[in-house]
Every structure is written in C-alpha cells, then in structure tokens.
Design a protein around this motif. Sequence first.
Motif, PDB file in Angstrom:
ATOM      1  N   GLU A  89       0.846  -1.586   0.158  1.00 53.83           N
ATOM      2  CA  GLU A  89       0.494  -0.095   0.165  1.00 53.83           C
ATOM      3  C   GLU A  89       0.662   1.341   0.310  1.00 53.83           C
ATOM      4  O   GLU A  89       1.006   1.967   0.925  1.00 53.83           O
ATOM      5  CB  GLU A  89      -1.141   0.106   1.182  1.00 53.83           C
ATOM      6  N   TYR A  90       1.881   1.578  -0.754  1.00 56.97           N
ATOM      7  CA  TYR A  90       2.573   2.871  -0.770  1.00 56.97           C
ATOM      8  C   TYR A  90       1.830   3.694  -1.288  1.00 56.97           C
ATOM      9  O   TYR A  90       2.404   4.328  -0.618  1.00 56.97           O
ATOM     10  CB  TYR A  90       3.508   2.826  -2.631  1.00 56.97           C
ATOM     11  N   ASP A  91       1.038   4.076  -1.681  1.00 57.60           N
ATOM     12  CA  ASP A  91       0.533   5.507  -1.497  1.00 57.60           C
ATOM     13  C   ASP A  91      -0.025   5.723  -0.168  1.00 57.60           C
ATOM     14  O   ASP A  91       0.318   6.707  -0.131  1.00 57.60           O
ATOM     15  CB  ASP A  91      -1.141   5.025  -2.557  1.00 57.60           C
ATOM     16  N   ARG A  92      -0.703   4.504   0.324  1.00 56.81           N
ATOM     17  CA  ARG A  92      -1.387   5.695   1.829  1.00 56.81           C
ATOM     18  C   ARG A  92       0.058   4.817   2.574  1.00 56.81           C
ATOM     19  O   ARG A  92      -0.390   6.628   3.234  1.00 56.81           O
ATOM     20  CB  ARG A  92      -2.290   4.037   2.034  1.00 56.81           C
ATOM     21  N   ASN A 137      10.331   0.314  -0.203  1.00 59.23           N
ATOM     22  CA  ASN A 137       9.077   1.621  -0.256  1.00 59.23           C
ATOM     23  C   ASN A 137       9.558   2.102   1.129  1.00 59.23           C
ATOM     24  O   ASN A 137       9.297   3.579   0.907  1.00 59.23           O
ATOM     25  CB  ASN A 137       7.843   0.227   0.274  1.00 59.23           C
ATOM     26  N   ALA A 138       9.880   1.963   2.150  1.00 66.49           N
ATOM     27  CA  ALA A 138      10.450   2.831   3.289  1.00 66.49           C
ATOM     28  C   ALA A 138      11.306   3.829   2.456  1.00 66.49           C
ATOM     29  O   ALA A 138      10.549   4.450   2.705  1.00 66.49           O
ATOM     30  CB  ALA A 138      10.743   1.678   4.362  1.00 66.49           C
ATOM     31  N   VAL A 139      12.346   3.227   2.009  1.00 71.06           N
ATOM     32  CA  VAL A 139      13.535   4.721   1.673  1.00 71.06           C
ATOM     33  C   VAL A 139      13.049   4.915   0.116  1.00 71.06           C
ATOM     34  O   VAL A 139      12.636   6.784   0.727  1.00 71.06           O
ATOM     35  CB  VAL A 139      14.513   3.940   1.208  1.00 71.06           C
ATOM     36  N   CYS A 140      12.354   5.104  -0.196  1.00 73.42           N
ATOM     37  CA  CYS A 140      11.402   5.632  -1.874  1.00 73.42           C
ATOM     38  C   CYS A 140      10.302   6.334  -0.867  1.00 73.42           C
ATOM     39  O   CYS A 140      10.431   7.340  -1.376  1.00 73.42           O
ATOM     40  CB  CYS A 140      11.049   4.802  -2.614  1.00 73.42           C
TER      41      CYS A 140
END
Length: 406
Positions: A89-92, A137-140
């Motif tokens: 759920e990258y966007d959220r 996802n965390a670093v991005c």
Amino acid sequence: PLEAAGRGGKGKKVFVLGGDGFCGWPTAVHLSNAGHDVVIIDNLSRRKIDLELGCESLTPISSPEVRVAAWNELSGRNMRFEYMDIAKEYDRFLQMIKEEKPDTMVHFAEQRAAPYSMKSGATKRYTVENNVGASHNAVCAIVESGLDIHLVHLGTMGVYGYGNSGGKIPEGYIDVTLPGGRERNILHPAYPGSVYHATKCLDALLFQFYAKNDQLRITDLHQGIVWGTNTPLTSKDERLCNRFDYDGEYGTVLNRFLMQAACGIPLTVYGTGGQTRAFIHITDTCKCIELAVNNPPVGGERVKILNQVAQTARVRDLAQLIGSMTGAKVQLTANPRAEDAENELEVSNDQFKEMGLDPILLDSAAGLLTEVQEIATKYQHRCDRSKVVSKSFWNKGTAKAAEGKT
Ligand code: NAD
Ligand code: USQ
C-alpha cells in the motif's frame, strides 16, 4: 535538501513498522514509555501466518487494538495502531508519512523466519517480495516525502555468514585492497544462509544506494537471535503480553529449548550443535533501538551499521546449560538446514557499548532464563507438540534421509 521533520531531541514522533511482532511490540511500548509519540503500522501478516501454519504464540496475545488501549490506559500515553501493508500500500503509506511527518521510522516489518522462507517456492517468493518491497517502499517514501526521516532497520548477523573465516566480525564495513592496489572501505561481503537472510543483504545494498544518492539517514542494526519474551513493561499487564514462538518454523533456538524443557520435550539440537550464533535478550533489543533512535547518523553517504548482539554461544552449550538447569534431555536431530556443522564466531559490538549498553549475558542471567521457563510452564497447555518439529528442509541430503525413514 530534505526538510527537517522538526521535533528533534526527546519526544520524537516514531513510526514502528511491524510493531505488532515479537520485537516490535515491546519496542513500541519501550519507546512510548521513554516519551516518544509512537504509531504502530502492521498488516498482521505474522498472525495470519500462524493461521496458515495451524500454530499460535505459546503465550496468549491480545489483538493490537486491545494491547494498544491497555498500554494507553496504564501509561496515560497516546500510542496508535494503523493496519497497513507497507509492501503493498505504497500510496497510503506515503500519504501517512506526509501528513504525520515522523522524525524516525523503526522498521521491523519483514518475514523473519529462515525455515519459513525455505519451505516452498511460494514462501521464498513471498519473503523476497514482502521484505525487499517493504524496505524499498520505506526508503523510496522518505525520499518522495521530502522529509529528513531517520530510518532504523532491523537487519541480521546472518548477512555476514557463518563460515570459519577467522577473526572478529567488524561492524558492517571492511578495509580491502582492490586489484591494482586501490584501498577501499566497503560493505562486509554478504554470505546469506537462507532466502530470508538473503533479503537482508538485498536491503543493505538498497540502503547503501539511498544513503549515497539521497543522503538518507539510515541505521542498520545487525541483530543476533533474540531470546526472552516479556520486558519489565510488557509484564505489567496480561493484555500487554508479548508473543512466544516455539514451532519448528518461527521458534528460535534458545526460546525453543526453554519451552521444550518446560513441556518435557527433549531439546532438539540440530546436527552436532556445533553452530555458534549471536544472542541478545529482548529487553536489550528495546534498549539498543532506543539508543539508535536517539543517536542518528549525521547523514549523507554512509549507512550507520551496528552489531546488535550481547554475546555469542554454541548451540550444544546452550542445550547443556538448559539441561543442567532443568534436567531436560538432549535429542540430537538430523539438521534440516544447510549450514556448517561447526563454526566459530566472534563479533564486535563496540558501538553499542560506547553508547552505554551493558548487555545481559547468559552466565549471569539465570533469573531471566528461569522467568522464560516459568512463562513456558504456565502456558504449556497451549503447546501443540506436533508443531515442534521443523517441516522445512533445505539440506537436500538430510531431507532424503528423513524421507527414507518414514
Ligand atoms: P515478527 O514476525 O514477530 O514481527 C514482524 C512484524 O512485521 C509482524 O507483526 C508482521 O505482521 C509485520 N509485517 C511483516 N510484513 C509487513 C508488511 N509488509 N507490512 C506491515 N507489517 C508487516 O518478527 P520479529 O521477531 O519481531 O522480528 C522483527 C525484525 O527483527 C525482523 O525484520 C527480523 O528480521 C529482525 N530480527 C529478529 C530476530 C529474532 O530473533 N526474532 C533476530 C534478528 C533480527
Ligand atoms: N537450531 C537447533 N535446534 C532448533 C532450532 C535451531 O539446533 O530447534 C539451530 C539452527 O540449526 C541454527 C541455530 O540453532 O544453527 C539458530 O537457529 P534459529 O532458528 O534460532 O535462528 P535463525 O534461523 O538464525 O534466525 C533467527 C531469527 C532471524 C534472525 C536471526 C539472527 O528468526 O529473524 O535474523 O535469528 S542470526 O542468527 O544472528 O542471523
């Protein structure tokens, strides 16, 4: 340049990714108690894998809502829980980071069992997709948010490998002379022993890149095997009780031996028990993470790497220690894993010691070993004995021999 998230010093806003897990929950409580504003993010995948394996924590654990409410009631703090898959759920996730502007994200949110990762094609693929996806996802998301957030990641001692290379394992980096005579200080070579451990090596490369390219502030903690179950804070109320994995896939060696002794099961020493590994007590895990949160790297270029270990110990010596404490018998078991039968291991933990950590050592931890045993005895009726033997083989020779016997 990244925008400063602003709070600094004590009372940071901290996202604890994977804060419902074995290390994450007591750490979230510890950080909240220390005055930080904690938000747990977790997709409860660990609880779902328990359902898949038909197994559950030896200790009864409350739902995340109940344990968070219990902690707030007892402490007067305002911890929160958000149900979210950070790999999917990258966007959220990004939106939440932008809105809440955490100073720090402590990242536990990965599939952490080597045996589970080696069980099948599906669990190998899940482990790589989940772990690498979550870390990336965390670093991005930090970069995309434009905020100067410190990422504290839980890595593993297993990235270094357990060969008999000799010498003390340094903290993350080694000096080398490249062909042609160029001197360089590089990441210690990665030598993982399972798909799970391989994901931590992949994480380390991603972190190296993002620290260099985007000047992200990242601390990577190469942690040893965690033992124990509750901390002084999670012992305060039954609703805060921490999980205790004992099954063949998720149970780690020392806790398994303590539980086996409590339930009258012979201690399952794999192979000769000559494997030497690094260990740390769960209370020290929490203290180390607090030290890491309070001492971020200055930023730019280089990931700060610390070895989060108290000491090393050989598996058969641990079995002997528990055996002499409890009278439990040892059962030498064909090793289901592909690993060296015997290895030496010496590890530097200088940085944590310099920051003031005085770790719990097994020699003087009889009281804590007994405490774990007492917890295991109290909940032995919850033990499903059919789950104690590991069902995951990645030593093909051993697997064939085992098939021949059934
Ligand atoms: P755990 O499985 O109990 O906890 C991990 C938590 O992360 C679980 O609550 C799980 O639901 C959550 N999670 C996993 N993937 C997620 C995702 N995509 N999105 C949101 N949440 C997700 O494991 P643990 O023992 O607490 O270990 C935590 C971390 O510490 C892991 O990264 C592990 O590799 C590392 N570590 C553990 C040990 C140990 O002995 N337990 C030793 C060294 C390092
Ligand atoms: N072992 C036994 N008997 C058992 C269980 C394990 O002899 O019943 C042996 C294994 O063969 C292995 C050693 O004990 O040699 C450690 O196994 P483990 O399951 O306790 O730990 P491991 O698979 O290494 O993984 C655990 C955590 C992982 C973390 C790692 C830190 O699950 O998340 O990264 O410890 S470390 O080992 O330092 O890399």
